[in-house]
Design a protein around this motif. Structure first.
Motif, mmCIF file in Angstrom:
data_model
loop_
_atom_site.group_PDB
_atom_site.id
_atom_site.type_symbol
_atom_site.label_atom_id
_atom_site.label_comp_id
_atom_site.label_asym_id
_atom_site.label_seq_id
_atom_site.Cartn_x
_atom_site.Cartn_y
_atom_site.Cartn_z
ATOM 1 N N TYR A 277 0.837 -1.209 0.000
ATOM 2 C CA TYR A 277 0.000 0.000 0.000
ATOM 3 C C TYR A 277 0.869 1.254 0.000
ATOM 4 O O TYR A 277 0.440 2.319 -0.433
ATOM 5 N N PRO B 194 -0.570 -4.114 -4.008
ATOM 6 C CA PRO B 194 -1.305 -4.852 -2.962
ATOM 7 C C PRO B 194 -2.026 -6.103 -3.467
ATOM 8 O O PRO B 194 -2.020 -7.129 -2.790
ATOM 9 N N ASP B 195 -2.640 -6.021 -4.653
ATOM 10 C CA ASP B 195 -3.401 -7.189 -5.112
ATOM 11 C C ASP B 195 -2.466 -8.355 -5.471
ATOM 12 O O ASP B 195 -2.805 -9.510 -5.260
ATOM 13 N N SER C 232 -1.444 -9.911 -2.192
ATOM 14 C CA SER C 232 -2.539 -10.741 -1.689
ATOM 15 C C SER C 232 -2.588 -12.083 -2.417
ATOM 16 O O SER C 232 -2.738 -13.138 -1.795
ATOM 17 N N ARG C 233 -2.446 -12.035 -3.734
ATOM 18 C CA ARG C 233 -2.528 -13.285 -4.503
ATOM 19 C C ARG C 233 -1.371 -14.217 -4.199
ATOM 20 O O ARG C 233 -1.485 -15.432 -4.377
ATOM 21 N N ARG D 51 -4.506 -9.331 4.984
ATOM 22 C CA ARG D 51 -4.375 -8.318 6.021
ATOM 23 C C ARG D 51 -5.751 -7.814 6.456
ATOM 24 O O ARG D 51 -6.729 -7.923 5.730
ATOM 25 N N ILE E 288 -16.507 -12.434 -1.455
ATOM 26 C CA ILE E 288 -15.577 -11.702 -2.322
ATOM 27 C C ILE E 288 -14.141 -12.141 -2.039
ATOM 28 O O ILE E 288 -13.330 -12.270 -2.952
ATOM 29 N N GLY E 289 -13.854 -12.417 -0.752
ATOM 30 C CA GLY E 289 -12.548 -13.004 -0.443
ATOM 31 C C GLY E 289 -12.404 -14.392 -1.041
ATOM 32 O O GLY E 289 -11.384 -14.735 -1.641
ATOM 33 N N PHE F 165 -13.703 -15.642 -3.638
ATOM 34 C CA PHE F 165 -13.569 -15.657 -5.094
ATOM 35 C C PHE F 165 -12.101 -15.688 -5.539
ATOM 36 O O PHE F 165 -11.807 -16.004 -6.687
ATOM 37 N N ALA F 166 -11.188 -15.361 -4.627
ATOM 38 C CA ALA F 166 -9.769 -15.392 -4.978
ATOM 39 C C ALA F 166 -9.350 -16.774 -5.484
ATOM 40 O O ALA F 166 -8.498 -16.892 -6.355
ATOM 41 N N ARG G 155 -12.993 -12.414 5.978
ATOM 42 C CA ARG G 155 -12.797 -12.020 4.585
ATOM 43 C C ARG G 155 -11.358 -12.298 4.156
ATOM 44 O O ARG G 155 -11.112 -12.820 3.060
ATOM 45 N N ALA G 156 -10.412 -11.954 5.035
ATOM 46 C CA ALA G 156 -9.006 -12.216 4.716
ATOM 47 C C ALA G 156 -8.733 -13.718 4.699
ATOM 48 O O ALA G 156 -8.033 -14.223 3.813
ATOM 49 N N THR H 100 -9.340 -15.744 1.491
ATOM 50 C CA THR H 100 -8.375 -15.734 0.384
ATOM 51 C C THR H 100 -7.288 -16.781 0.601
ATOM 52 O O THR H 100 -6.343 -16.869 -0.183
ATOM 53 N N ARG I 16 -16.996 -8.589 -7.352
ATOM 54 C CA ARG I 16 -15.718 -7.887 -7.259
ATOM 55 C C ARG I 16 -15.877 -6.406 -7.610
ATOM 56 O O ARG I 16 -15.213 -5.550 -7.030
ATOM 57 N N GLN J 252 -8.361 -4.489 -2.908
ATOM 58 C CA GLN J 252 -6.987 -4.874 -3.250
ATOM 59 C C GLN J 252 -6.443 -5.930 -2.298
ATOM 60 O O GLN J 252 -5.732 -6.841 -2.699
ATOM 61 N N LEU K 145 -7.848 -8.230 -1.085
ATOM 62 C CA LEU K 145 -8.411 -9.547 -1.386
ATOM 63 C C LEU K 145 -7.956 -10.029 -2.765
ATOM 64 O O LEU K 145 -8.555 -10.926 -3.350
ATOM 65 N N GLY K 146 -6.914 -9.397 -3.283
ATOM 66 C CA GLY K 146 -6.330 -9.867 -4.544
ATOM 67 C C GLY K 146 -6.987 -9.308 -5.789
ATOM 68 O O GLY K 146 -6.762 -9.798 -6.888
#
Lengths: 240, 337
Positions: free
Chosen positions: A52, A72-73, A76-77, A82, A101-102, A104-105, A149-150, A153, B201, B213, B215-216
């Protein structure tokens, strides 16, 4: 072998050294506690690791891979989740939708993402609130939402920014139990905490910061006896 | 607690509200049969405009309501769609159907090209940029000789009504069904989009980009996807409208009023909801058309004054749009899927 290895990480905002030459590492499956007075640079450190804020210099290696300066994305991937000190729930969505939404990663299929989200919501003990909008939840429940949510992922490392901050006293033991439960589930954790009793209790290692500098890094019992930590931080607790 | 989880897992992912579904099927059947009731040219024209603006507002709703990016120049894709099919038909004799598809493709590409630099910016820059690009487009077409400059292009009348030339001289009913088909398909696709990974999303990006972000989610990429989808929905309405009135000119096709109207209608009905745009259109289009009838000419822009009044009332009393007038439990149940 350490999962995260940070060396000489530095960031200045104008003349302010928010983080100066910070080094530490987190072993696989450990909990690292991060302590320090307000303005010590704890949240900045998380922002640097997760992309960030772009660091000025230093190195960040996650599972052997250089992640310095990644967005950041991407971070995360790669497997670093976080939460935020100032909570960031998706307010116009339900708890379930937030966690989906988490999910869906790793789960493009909506039904699988839904089922996985439900299991994680159950894991954080909020299953009866699944159809509530995020804005309808209490602060403690929103903290659980962010953790869920975190978690959705599937992070290998989870950075938690003051999970027990800003909630009432009776909510804290449940949140601490949840952090332990996450560790038992195999997640490596770095957690910023103001509550010194909690940090001593749950951490495998502790990183103490003051005015952007690392003043100590080690096992909880060593930190407790470290004169610089006592001066900068613990001493004030005793006075209070 | 375990039993609670089991119960939750057994819940359907899509909650279908029986009464709403029944009402929608009934409405669809009625609209399919409507031209057979011999309603007359005016009512067919009114319905055609409602279908067209319902699609156009839904297009704006995808970028603004779903992904949270305010576009103030959305009419540009209407104009480009209109000109693409018309120019290809006039210059190369290509059927407007192919032109319509090419218009969608071109608008999608343009949206990506605008989106790559502009949607990386946060704040109001995107809104300002789209406003200026939209106005710029009109100026370009006013001066571009190849497409008829300021006077535009006239489609020559075919001798017979023709599906391949998309001209119908004896009745508006075929136009009605073409617009109706696009309306149904658009709403089904956007409904489906809202319940997909991409849809969720996009809502995440809208509600909190930083959290998204974490969350990827590549925020810029998803904004660009939404903008492209939105442009692709808008384009065929321009192509079809050009065939409906058989003329394309910059003042009509690139009128800034189009960009404002789609915004107004969506906000009136309920931004970010699937039915909001339709509700807004079903109210504003008849007001506009009737004011034209009773006041003559272009209605003396009385409709616009009226729109402004409605918008102020909505902002004060119903910021979530008219859709929020429906009983809360119906909407909440609609969400439980």
């Amino acid at each position: 072998m350490s999962l995260l290895k940070v060396e000489g990480l530095s960031k200045a905002f104008g003349g302010i050294h928010a983080n100066e030459d910070i080094s530490f590492e987190i072993g696989q499956g450990e909990i690292l506690g991060i302590i320090g007075p307000n303005g010590a640079g704890k949240s900045t450190l998380f922002d640097l690791i997760t992309g960030y804020t772009r660091p000025d210099r230093g190195s960040i290696r996650f599972d052997g891979q250089n992640i310095f300066g990644l967005k950041p994305d991407r971070v995360s991937r790669l497997g670093i989740g976080r939460t935020f000190q100032k909570l960031k729930p998706f307010t116009d969505l339900t708890l379930l939708e937030n966690v989906m939404i988490g999910a869906f990663a790793h789960e493009p299929d909506i039904r699988h993402a839904r089922d996985k989200a439900l299991e994680i919501i159950d894991f954080v003990d909020l299953i009866e609130k699944r159809h509530h909008f995020a804005r309808e939840l209490s602060t403690g429940q929103r903290k659980r939402l962010e953790l869920a949510r975190a978690m959705a992922t599937e992070p290998r490392l989870l950075l938690m920014d003051e999970v027990t901050g800003g909630v009432d006293q009776k909510t804290i033991p449940g949140l601490v139990a949840l952090i332990r439960k996450m560790k038992d589930a195999g997640v490596t954790i770095a957690t910023i905490e103001h509550n010194i009793n909690i940090i001593m209790e749950i951490s495998d290692h502790i990183l103490a910061l003051d005015q952007g500098q690392r003043i100590a890094f080690g096992k909880p019992e060593d930190i407790q006896n470290d004169q610089r930590v006592i001066d900068a931080y613990l001493g004030t607790v005793d006075v209070a | 607690m375990a039993s609670m989880l089991k119960q939750a897992l057994r819940e359907p992912v899509w909650h279908v509200n029986g009464r709403i579904a029944f009402a929608l099927v009934g409405l669809t059947v009625f609209l399919l049969l409507f031209p057979l009731l011999d309603p007359g040219a005016f009512y067919l024209h009114l319905m055609i405009l409602i279908f067209m603006y319902a699609v156009m507002s839904q297009s704006w709703n995808v970028i603004a309501g779903l992904s949270g990016q305010i576009s103030l120049g959305h009419g540009m894709f209407f104009g480009i769609g209109a000109y693409t099919s018309s120019v290809l038909y006039l210059q190369y004799g290509l059927t407007p159907w192919i032109g319509l598809l090419l218009g969608m493709l071109i608008c999608g590409v343009i949206a990506v090209m605008i989106g790559i630099p502009m949607l990386r910016l946060s704040g109001h820059y995107f809104a300002i940029a789209t406003l200026l690009i939209g106005i710029g487009c009109q100026v370009v077409f006013q001066r571009w000789e190849f497409v008829g400059a300021a006077s535009g292009l006239w489609m020559p009348l075919t001798e017979e009504s023709s599906w391949s030339a998309l001209q119908f001289h004896h009745s508006k009913a075929p136009y009605y069904y073409v617009f109706f088909g696009f309306f149904i398909v658009t709403y089904l696709l956007v409904w489906r989009l809202g319940r997909s990974k991409i849809g969720f999303r996009l809502r995440a990006v809208r509600d909190d980009a930083q959290a998204a972000q974490s969350l990827g989610i590549n925020v810029a990429k998803y904004k660009i996807i939404a903008y492209a989808i939105s442009a692709i929905i808008m384009a065929p309405m321009g192509s079809l409208f050009a065939q409906y009135i058989l003329i394309v000119d910059p003042d009509r096709m690139f009128n800034i009023e189009i960009s404002i109207l789609v915004l107004l209608m969506t906000v009136l009905g309920g931004i970010g909801t699937i039915w909001g745009p339709l509700i807004g259109v079903a109210i504003l289009i008849p007001i506009s058309e009737y004011s034209r009838i009773y006041l003559g000419g272009t209605g003396g822009a009385v409709d616009l004054i009226f729109y402004g009044l409605i918008l102020m009332l909505i902002c004060i009393f119903r910021p979530a749009g008219l859709i929020s007038l429906f009983p809360k439990h119906v909407l909440e149940r609609e969400r439980q899927r």
